[in-house]
Design a protein around this motif. Structure first.
Motif, PDB file in Angstrom:
ATOM      1  N   UNK A   1      13.273  36.288 -32.201  1.00 48.16           N
ATOM      2  CA  UNK A   1      13.319  35.650 -33.469  1.00 48.16           C
ATOM      3  C   UNK A   1      12.069  35.983 -34.141  1.00 48.16           C
ATOM      4  N   UNK A   2      11.981  36.484 -35.183  1.00 46.75           N
ATOM      5  CA  UNK A   2      10.882  36.603 -36.115  1.00 46.75           C
ATOM      6  C   UNK A   2      10.307  37.918 -35.877  1.00 46.75           C
ATOM      7  N   UNK A   3      10.626  38.659 -34.693  1.00 49.54           N
ATOM      8  CA  UNK A   3       9.710  39.781 -34.629  1.00 49.54           C
ATOM      9  C   UNK A   3      10.573  41.200 -34.595  1.00 49.54           C
ATOM     10  N   UNK A   4      10.043  42.134 -34.780  1.00 54.89           N
ATOM     11  CA  UNK A   4      10.795  43.404 -34.891  1.00 54.89           C
ATOM     12  C   UNK A   4      11.179  43.802 -33.393  1.00 54.89           C
ATOM     13  N   UNK A   5      12.053  44.663 -33.480  1.00 58.71           N
ATOM     14  CA  UNK A   5      12.713  45.156 -32.059  1.00 58.71           C
ATOM     15  C   UNK A   5      11.707  46.147 -31.560  1.00 58.71           C
ATOM     16  N   UNK A   6      11.494  46.127 -30.249  1.00 56.24           N
ATOM     17  CA  UNK A   6      10.618  46.882 -29.536  1.00 56.24           C
ATOM     18  C   UNK A   6      11.022  47.579 -28.262  1.00 56.24           C
ATOM     19  N   UNK A   7      10.617  48.592 -28.214  1.00 55.75           N
ATOM     20  CA  UNK A   7      11.043  49.354 -27.005  1.00 55.75           C
ATOM     21  C   UNK A   7      10.673  48.630 -25.532  1.00 55.75           C
ATOM     22  N   UNK A   8      11.398  48.841 -24.667  1.00 56.00           N
ATOM     23  CA  UNK A   8      10.944  48.063 -23.394  1.00 56.00           C
ATOM     24  C   UNK A   8      10.675  49.247 -22.221  1.00 56.00           C
ATOM     25  N   UNK A   9      11.923  50.081 -22.032  1.00 55.80           N
ATOM     26  CA  UNK A   9      11.962  51.040 -21.130  1.00 55.80           C
ATOM     27  C   UNK A   9      13.062  52.193 -21.513  1.00 55.80           C
ATOM     28  N   UNK A  10      12.743  53.608 -21.168  1.00 54.98           N
ATOM     29  CA  UNK A  10      13.648  54.247 -21.357  1.00 54.98           C
ATOM     30  C   UNK A  10      13.764  55.203 -20.287  1.00 54.98           C
ATOM     31  N   UNK A  11      14.966  56.004 -20.240  1.00 51.97           N
ATOM     32  CA  UNK A  11      15.021  57.035 -18.986  1.00 51.97           C
ATOM     33  C   UNK A  11      15.681  58.239 -19.477  1.00 51.97           C
ATOM     34  N   UNK A  12      15.331  59.360 -19.046  1.00 50.51           N
ATOM     35  CA  UNK A  12      16.053  60.477 -19.286  1.00 50.51           C
ATOM     36  C   UNK A  12      17.278  60.694 -18.403  1.00 50.51           C
ATOM     37  N   UNK A  13      18.042  61.033 -19.077  1.00 48.95           N
ATOM     38  CA  UNK A  13      19.558  61.251 -18.289  1.00 48.95           C
ATOM     39  C   UNK A  13      19.742  62.433 -17.241  1.00 48.95           C
ATOM     40  N   UNK A  14      18.782  63.646 -17.390  1.00 52.51           N
ATOM     41  CA  UNK A  14      19.042  64.651 -16.804  1.00 52.51           C
ATOM     42  C   UNK A  14      17.910  64.706 -15.908  1.00 52.51           C
ATOM     43  N   UNK A  15      17.108  63.859 -15.669  1.00 52.52           N
ATOM     44  CA  UNK A  15      15.959  63.851 -14.930  1.00 52.52           C
ATOM     45  C   UNK A  15      15.318  62.412 -14.471  1.00 52.52           C
ATOM     46  N   UNK A  16      14.242  62.445 -13.994  1.00 55.48           N
ATOM     47  CA  UNK A  16      13.889  60.944 -13.533  1.00 55.48           C
ATOM     48  C   UNK A  16      12.695  60.549 -14.579  1.00 55.48           C
ATOM     49  N   UNK A  17      12.495  61.135 -15.479  1.00 53.91           N
ATOM     50  CA  UNK A  17      11.238  61.040 -16.566  1.00 53.91           C
ATOM     51  C   UNK A  17      11.674  59.337 -17.243  1.00 53.91           C
ATOM     52  N   UNK A  18      10.831  58.550 -17.079  1.00 52.37           N
ATOM     53  CA  UNK A  18      10.693  57.060 -17.682  1.00 52.37           C
ATOM     54  C   UNK A  18       9.614  56.832 -18.637  1.00 52.37           C
ATOM     55  N   UNK A  19       9.915  55.973 -19.401  1.00 49.41           N
ATOM     56  CA  UNK A  19       8.824  55.289 -20.190  1.00 49.41           C
ATOM     57  C   UNK A  19       8.854  53.842 -20.247  1.00 49.41           C
ATOM     58  N   UNK A  20       7.715  53.147 -20.040  1.00 49.67           N
ATOM     59  CA  UNK A  20       7.756  51.800 -20.285  1.00 49.67           C
ATOM     60  C   UNK A  20       6.711  51.292 -21.224  1.00 49.67           C
ATOM     61  N   UNK A  21       7.131  50.089 -21.872  1.00 46.50           N
ATOM     62  CA  UNK A  21       5.962  49.382 -22.734  1.00 46.50           C
ATOM     63  C   UNK A  21       4.871  49.031 -21.856  1.00 46.50           C
ATOM     64  N   UNK A  22       3.728  48.988 -22.399  1.00 42.19           N
ATOM     65  CA  UNK A  22       2.328  48.397 -21.609  1.00 42.19           C
ATOM     66  C   UNK A  22       2.822  46.780 -21.039  1.00 42.19           C
ATOM     67  N   UNK A  23       3.461  46.168 -21.750  1.00 49.76           N
ATOM     68  CA  UNK A  23       3.619  44.857 -21.622  1.00 49.76           C
ATOM     69  C   UNK A  23       4.477  44.455 -20.316  1.00 49.76           C
ATOM     70  N   UNK A  24       5.370  45.545 -19.978  1.00 50.98           N
ATOM     71  CA  UNK A  24       6.086  45.348 -18.812  1.00 50.98           C
ATOM     72  C   UNK A  24       6.113  46.434 -17.645  1.00 50.98           C
ATOM     73  N   UNK A  25       5.067  47.253 -17.761  1.00 52.98           N
ATOM     74  CA  UNK A  25       4.877  48.013 -16.677  1.00 52.98           C
ATOM     75  C   UNK A  25       4.303  47.419 -15.554  1.00 52.98           C
ATOM     76  N   UNK A  26       4.997  47.717 -14.500  1.00 52.42           N
ATOM     77  CA  UNK A  26       4.581  47.246 -13.262  1.00 52.42           C
ATOM     78  C   UNK A  26       5.606  45.956 -13.018  1.00 52.42           C
ATOM     79  N   UNK A  27       6.039  45.441 -13.714  1.00 54.72           N
ATOM     80  CA  UNK A  27       7.016  44.365 -13.755  1.00 54.72           C
ATOM     81  C   UNK A  27       8.500  45.070 -13.915  1.00 54.72           C
ATOM     82  N   UNK A  28       8.838  45.586 -14.738  1.00 49.29           N
ATOM     83  CA  UNK A  28      10.219  46.002 -15.216  1.00 49.29           C
ATOM     84  C   UNK A  28      10.353  47.378 -14.575  1.00 49.29           C
ATOM     85  N   UNK A  29      11.680  47.770 -14.072  1.00 46.97           N
ATOM     86  CA  UNK A  29      12.167  49.042 -13.675  1.00 46.97           C
ATOM     87  C   UNK A  29      13.479  49.502 -14.157  1.00 46.97           C
ATOM     88  N   UNK A  30      13.433  50.664 -14.790  1.00 44.99           N
ATOM     89  CA  UNK A  30      14.734  51.058 -15.363  1.00 44.99           C
ATOM     90  C   UNK A  30      15.151  52.436 -14.388  1.00 44.99           C
TER      91      UNK A  30
END
Length: 128
Positions: free
Chosen positions: A41-70
């Motif tokens: 609430x009151x904040x903008x939408x932020x990206x948490x994690x992303x994954x490429x469909x045809x590979x294993x490339x992933x991206x994480x927000x700095x705030x969740x890296x090491x804690x979250x896994x996509x």
């Protein structure tokens, strides 16, 4: 064309874990990226994690890296977000997103404008 349905949200105490699931249906053959976003609430939408469909490339927000896994299961058209060591600041509505059938408009894997399909969201609440 593409429908996304999230599940797995709930309430947990700080330090706990949750696994979110996003099931995709419809014409998913053209999907290239899938991602998780969150909005408090009151904040903008932020990206948490992303994954490429045809590979294993992933991206994480700095705030969740090491804690979250996509991760993904292409056979099931499902993407998961494993969340560990949850903090109260992780509390938000979590949305699943997909990029499909687009040739332009790519900003980055964690940018909302890169995606054109969205789920309804699932609430995650972390208490201290």
């Amino acid at each position: 064309q593409v429908q996304l349905v999230e599940s797995g949200g709930g309430s947990v105490q700080a330090g706990g874990s949750l696994r979110l699931s996003c099931a995709a249906s419809g014409y998913t053959n053209s999907s290239t990226y899938m991602a998780w976003f969150r909005q408090a609430p009151g904040k903008e939408r932020e990206g948490v994690a992303a994954i490429y469909t045809y590979g294993d490339s992933t991206a994480y927000a700095d705030s969740v890296k090491g804690r979250f896994t996509i991760s993904r299961d292409n056979a099931k058209n499902t993407v998961y977000l494993h969340m560990n060591s949850l903090k109260p600041e992780d509390t938000a509505m979590y949305y699943c997103a997909a990029r499909a059938g687009l040739s332009q408009g790519w900003v980055g894997p964690l940018a909302p404008k890169s995606y054109n399909y969205w789920g309804q969201g699932t609430q995650v609440t972390v208490s201290s």
